[in-house]
Design an enzyme around this catalytic site. Structure first.
Site, PDB file in Angstrom:
ATOM      1  CG  HIS A 298      39.526  36.738  40.769  1.00 29.23           C
ATOM      2  ND1 HIS A 298      40.723  36.244  41.231  1.00 29.23           N
ATOM      3  CD2 HIS A 298      38.769  37.002  41.869  1.00 29.23           C
ATOM      4  CE1 HIS A 298      40.703  36.195  42.556  1.00 29.23           C
ATOM      5  NE2 HIS A 298      39.524  36.647  42.964  1.00 29.23           N
ATOM      6  CD  GLN A 299      33.751  35.774  36.674  1.00 25.30           C
ATOM      7  OE1 GLN A 299      33.920  36.565  37.587  1.00 25.30           O
ATOM      8  NE2 GLN A 299      33.036  34.678  36.818  1.00 25.30           N
TER       9      GLN A 299
END
Length: 369
Positions: A298-299
C-alpha cells in the site's frame, strides 16, 4: 484485496485499458522501461518535453506536444523523477546525476500500512476442493472454489480505542481455506494434514505515522531504487498494531468461533520475545510486533500533493509538478497521507479526477478559440 468479475481476477489494466485497445489515440508499448523525463527551459520556467525509454535493448525518445502524465506508482514515480534530475541536490549528487530542477520533496514522506500475522487452528477438515466437479462448475457458471481465493476475499475494518467508528484504524485480512487440487480428481478428498486446519489473521494498522523515503543506489535506470521504509519508528504505530492484536484475540475467542470451530490461537515464541517477557503481556506483543511485522503493498505519499509553501509537497491540487510545466503525477505517490483502507479505489479516484483536470484544461482552450 482481490477484484473479481464473473469469477475472474479483474485488474485495472483489464478494466480500463483493454476496452480501448482499438482507440487510435491510445498506443501501449509493452516491455518498455521509461528511463528519463527531459526538461527544457521555457522563459523563466521549465517544461517537460519528452520521455526517454528502453525497448528491446534500444533507447527511444517520444516527444510530448501537450503534457506528460507520470503514473509509475509510489516507488517508481519518484525514482524516475530523480533519474531525470528532479529532486534534492544532495540526493542527486550522491549518485552523479546533475540536478535540473530543485524539488526536495521527491521521494520523501513514503508511507505504507504494516500488519502482523496471527495463526489460529480450527477443527474443520481441510478438503482438496479442486476436482472434476468443481472444474465443471467453474466452466459452466464461473462459480465455486475455482472462482474463490478462500479467506483472502474477506476483510473487516474496525476501530480501536485510539480511533472512532467513522474513521477505523484497524483492518483485518485473512488467509486460509483456499482451493487445493485433489490428487484423485474426486470430491471430498482430504488434504494430507486433515486433522487440523490453520487460518491466518492479519491485523493491519491504517493510521500509519511512520515515514520513510525513496532514493537511488545509482544512476542506472534499471537498478532498483533505495527504499528506507522506517516502519514502526512512530510509537503510535506500535500501539495501534498491538490494539489490533487484542481485537483479533477477542475474535478468535468469541463464543461462535470457539463453539463451532474450536478456534484457538497458536502460540509462537517470536524469536526471544517469550524469554524476555511474559507471554501475552503488552510488552510481549510489542516485542513480537518488532520481530514479525510485515508490510502491505500500500505504498504512497512519496511525492505528495500540497501547498507550494509546504516543503514536503511535490504537486498542486491539479496534480501538476511544482516548477515544471506540462508534467502531472497521477498515482498513489500524490496522497497527502495514506487512505485508511486498501488504496486501489482511492488510486482510481485520483486517476478519474486527473483525467477530468486534463480534459477541462484542453477543452477550455478549444472553447476560447
Amino acid at each position: 484485496m482481490e477484484s473479481l468479475r464473473k469469477g475472474m481476477r479483474l485488474s485495472l489494466a483489464k478494466a480500463f485499458l483493454r476496452p480501448h485497445r482499438s482507440n487510435p489515440n491510445l498506443h501501449i508499448m509493452l516491455n518498455s522501461t521509461a528511463t528519463k523525463i527531459l526538461l527544457h527551459a521555457q522563459g523563466a520556467s521549465k517544461r517537460a518535453s519528452a520521455v526517454e525509454f528502453a525497448y528491446k535493448g534500444q533507447m527511444f525518445t517520444v516527444r510530448a506536444s501537450k503534457e506528460i502524465i507520470l503514473s509509475a506508482g509510489a516507488v517508481q514515480t519518484p525514482q524516475l523523477l530523480l533519474l531525470s534530475g528532479i529532486g534534492d541536490k544532495e540526493t542527486l549528487d550522491a549518485v552523479g546525476i546533475e540536478q535540473v530542477h530543485d524539488l526536495p520533496a521527491v521521494g520523501k514522506g513514503l508511507q505504507n500500512h504494516v500488519s502482523f500475522e496471527l495463526v489460529a487452528s480450527i477443527n474443520q477438515a481441510s478438503l482438496n476442493s479442486l476436482n472434476m466437479e468443481t472444474v465443471s462448475e467453474y466452466v459452466r457458471n464461473q462459480s465455486g472454489p475455482m472462482s474463490s481465493t478462500g479467506l483472502a476475499q474477506v476483510t473487516a475494518r474496525v476501530h480501536s480505542e485510539q480511533a472512532t467508528p467513522d474513521d477505523p484504524d484497524i483492518q483485518f485480512y485473512f488467509f486460509g481455506l483456499g482451493p487445493k487440487c485433489a490428487k484423485s480428481g474426486l470430491s471430498d478428498e482430504l488434504t494430507d494434514d486433515n486433522q487440523t486446519t490453520h487460518v491466518s489473521i492479519y491485523p493491519t494498522y491504517l493510521h500509519s505515522k511512520s515515514k520513510g523515503y525513496l532514493g537511488l543506489h545509482s544512476k542506472d535506470p534499471f537498478a532498483p531504487p533505495k527504499i528506507v521504509a522506517n516502519y514502526l519508528t512512530a510509537e503510535e504505530d506500535v500501539i495501534g498494531l498491538r490494539a489490533g492484536i487484542r481485537i483479533a484475540q477477542r475474535l478468535i475467542n468469541s463464543p461462535i468461533l470457539r463453539e463451532k470451530y474450536d478456534m484457538r490461537l497458536e502460540k509462537d515464541s517470536y524469536g526471544s520475545c517469550s524469554e524476555q517477557h511474559e507471554w501475552d503481556s503488552d510488552d510481549f506483543w510489542e516485542c513480537a510486533i518488532k520481530v514479525k511485522t510485515g508490510h502491505e503493498n500500500h505504498q504512497g505519499s512519496s511525492c505528495k500533493m500540497g501547498r507550494r509553501s509546504d516543503p514536503e509537497s511535490c504537486v498542486n491540487q491539479q496534480l501538476q509538478l511544482y516548477g515544471v510545466d506540462s508534467l502531472r503525477v497521477i498515482d498513489a505517490s500524490v496522497f497527502p497521507t495514506l487512505p485508511s483502507a486498501n488504496p486501489q479505489a482511492s488510486i482510481v479516484m485520483v486517476a478519474e479526477r486527473g483525467a477530468r483536470f486534463i480534459k477541462e484544461h484542453y477543452l477550455n482552450r478549444v472553447r476560447r478559440k
